[in-house]
Write an enzyme that holds these catalytic residues in place. Structure first.
Site, mmCIF file in Angstrom:
data_model
loop_
_atom_site.group_PDB
_atom_site.id
_atom_site.type_symbol
_atom_site.label_atom_id
_atom_site.label_comp_id
_atom_site.label_asym_id
_atom_site.label_seq_id
_atom_site.Cartn_x
_atom_site.Cartn_y
_atom_site.Cartn_z
ATOM 1 N N GLU A 1 25.517 41.670 45.821
ATOM 2 C CA GLU A 1 26.112 41.879 44.311
ATOM 3 C C GLU A 1 27.504 42.452 44.303
ATOM 4 O O GLU A 1 27.525 43.603 44.039
ATOM 5 C CB GLU A 1 25.275 42.287 43.211
ATOM 6 C CG GLU A 1 25.742 41.959 41.701
ATOM 7 C CD GLU A 1 25.113 42.697 40.689
ATOM 8 O OE1 GLU A 1 23.671 42.521 40.667
ATOM 9 O OE2 GLU A 1 25.919 43.231 39.638
ATOM 10 N N HIS B 1 31.635 41.967 43.634
ATOM 11 C CA HIS B 1 32.583 41.019 42.724
ATOM 12 C C HIS B 1 34.116 41.238 43.365
ATOM 13 O O HIS B 1 34.528 42.195 43.605
ATOM 14 C CB HIS B 1 32.198 41.329 41.380
ATOM 15 C CG HIS B 1 30.838 41.561 40.881
ATOM 16 N ND1 HIS B 1 30.229 40.311 40.893
ATOM 17 C CD2 HIS B 1 30.087 42.441 40.361
ATOM 18 C CE1 HIS B 1 28.632 40.600 40.586
ATOM 19 N NE2 HIS B 1 28.927 41.857 40.268
ATOM 20 N N HIS C 1 22.913 36.992 37.213
ATOM 21 C CA HIS C 1 23.686 38.344 36.795
ATOM 22 C C HIS C 1 23.910 38.413 35.177
ATOM 23 O O HIS C 1 24.037 37.643 34.472
ATOM 24 C CB HIS C 1 25.234 38.048 37.553
ATOM 25 C CG HIS C 1 25.932 39.362 37.428
ATOM 26 N ND1 HIS C 1 26.904 39.501 36.326
ATOM 27 C CD2 HIS C 1 26.036 40.479 38.214
ATOM 28 C CE1 HIS C 1 27.423 40.728 36.470
ATOM 29 N NE2 HIS C 1 26.862 41.342 37.479
ATOM 30 N N ASP D 1 27.066 46.463 43.768
ATOM 31 C CA ASP D 1 27.796 46.327 42.403
ATOM 32 C C ASP D 1 29.334 46.890 42.367
ATOM 33 O O ASP D 1 29.864 46.967 41.354
ATOM 34 C CB ASP D 1 27.260 46.679 41.066
ATOM 35 C CG ASP D 1 27.352 45.872 39.968
ATOM 36 O OD1 ASP D 1 28.261 44.877 40.151
ATOM 37 O OD2 ASP D 1 26.797 46.128 38.958
HETATM 38 MN MN MN Z 1 27.482 42.887 38.707
#
Ligand code: MN
Length: 326
Positions: free
Chosen positions: A8, A10, A164, A287
């Protein structure tokens, strides 16, 4: 631990950058923006410094899911996925991709997923919660009947679907009125995403498509702690559950769901998740860039779990689930 894989993680396009404003204090916006736009420089340095061999990248949130026009949502998905594929081609051993999908139109979403997996080599999809679409004031959730053919495509391609978070729409946020601090990762993200996941479980979707794999971040958005009560409330009444699915929801949670550690670097919480779903279904993630890679790695590398589980959660579960071929 060396060789970790993050799922995860981004990035943003210039045109989607503004979607990430407001989640973090204004004073860190310049830093966050530069982290989101970077793919090949600082990101790789962070990975090198923290034993992360590979990141599976996904577009920031809510972006595609917040565009009510399906054709425009499809066009943005294609731009983002094509850009990501070009970036991956520079470092395929370090970067892989998860597709952005125009879920406003299940047929367009199916076709874009097929294109991403079969032509661009992506390893799955990451979708930012419900999709806004004209005519549906609260957005659409993917347990609805019009999405079942899409799920059939996901199952036949054999790729995981990462659900998500996003915030609820203002009109559906009455409970948070006067308490904006509850939005985002503090609370609203988890609540929104957990309810969406429960809707999928209860719909019977996994009876029809038993091979589906849905991934949840943030150690399961609170669900490991709650699944027993969901299936066993008021046990003395022996009342059958009032939903279409054939089995207790905990069984789908244990057979069709995978959880990542993204943004939830807490050993007590990890151990609860291991006890509920098993170490074979938990995968490392950070993240980035909303959380720091070093915060995730410094915690995970010494967390009090067995070394066998550390290797599975840190790496080998991801290699298997996403068929990474490494
Ligand atoms: Mn995220």
């Amino acid at each position: 631990m060396q060789g970790k894989i993050g799922l995860e993680e981004h990035f943003a396009l210039e045109e989607t950058l503004k979607d990430s404003a407001g989640y973090l204090p204004e004073k860190v916006w310049t830093e966050l923006g530069s982290r989101l736009l970077d793919i090949q420089d600082r990101r790789i340095r962070e990975m090198d410094a923290n034993g992360v061999e590979m990141m599976l990248l996904s577009l920031n949130a809510p972006t595609v899911q917040a565009i009510p026009d399906p054709k425009m949502a499809n066009a943005l998905s294609r731009r983002a996925n094509d850009y990501l594929a070009e970036q991956i081609a520079k470092r395929p051993g370090r970067l892989q991709g998860l597709a952005a999908l125009p879920m406003q139109d299940p047929d367009l979403a199916s076709r874009e997923l097929e294109r991403c997996v079969t032509q661009l080599g992506f390893k799955g999809a990451l979708v930012n919660g419900f999709s806004e679409i004209s005519g549906s004031p609260s957005g659409v959730y993917y347990d609805l009947p019009q999405y079942w053919p899409f799920w059939g495509v996901v199952e036949s391609l054999g790729v995981p679907f990462y659900l998500h978070p996003r915030n609820p729409l203002p009109k559906d946020s009455a409970i948070y009125e006067g308490h904006p601090w509850l939005m985002g990762p503090t609370w609203a993200f988890g609540q929104e995403t957990a309810v969406h996941a429960l809707r999928l479980m209860a719909s019977g979707l996994f009876d029809k498509y038993p091979q589906l794999a849905v991934v949840l971040g943030h150690m399961g958005e609170g669900l490991p702690y709650s699944m027993w009560r969901i299936d066993n409330r008021n046990g003395w009444t022996k009342a059958p559950p009032a939903y279409p699915a054939k089995r207790p929801l905990g069984e789908y949670f244990q057979e069709n769901f995978y959880l990542t550690t993204s943004g939830n670097f807490r050993t007590q919480t990890l151990i609860d998740a291991i006890l509920e779903i098993g170490a074979d279904r938990i995968l490392f993630s950070t993240d980035w860039p909303f959380e720091n890679v070093d915060h995730a790695a410094n915690w995970f590398d010494v967390a009090s779990i067995s070394e066998h589980d550390r290797i599975k959660i840190g790496r080998t579960n991801a290699v298997k689930l996403f068929r990474l071929g490494i």
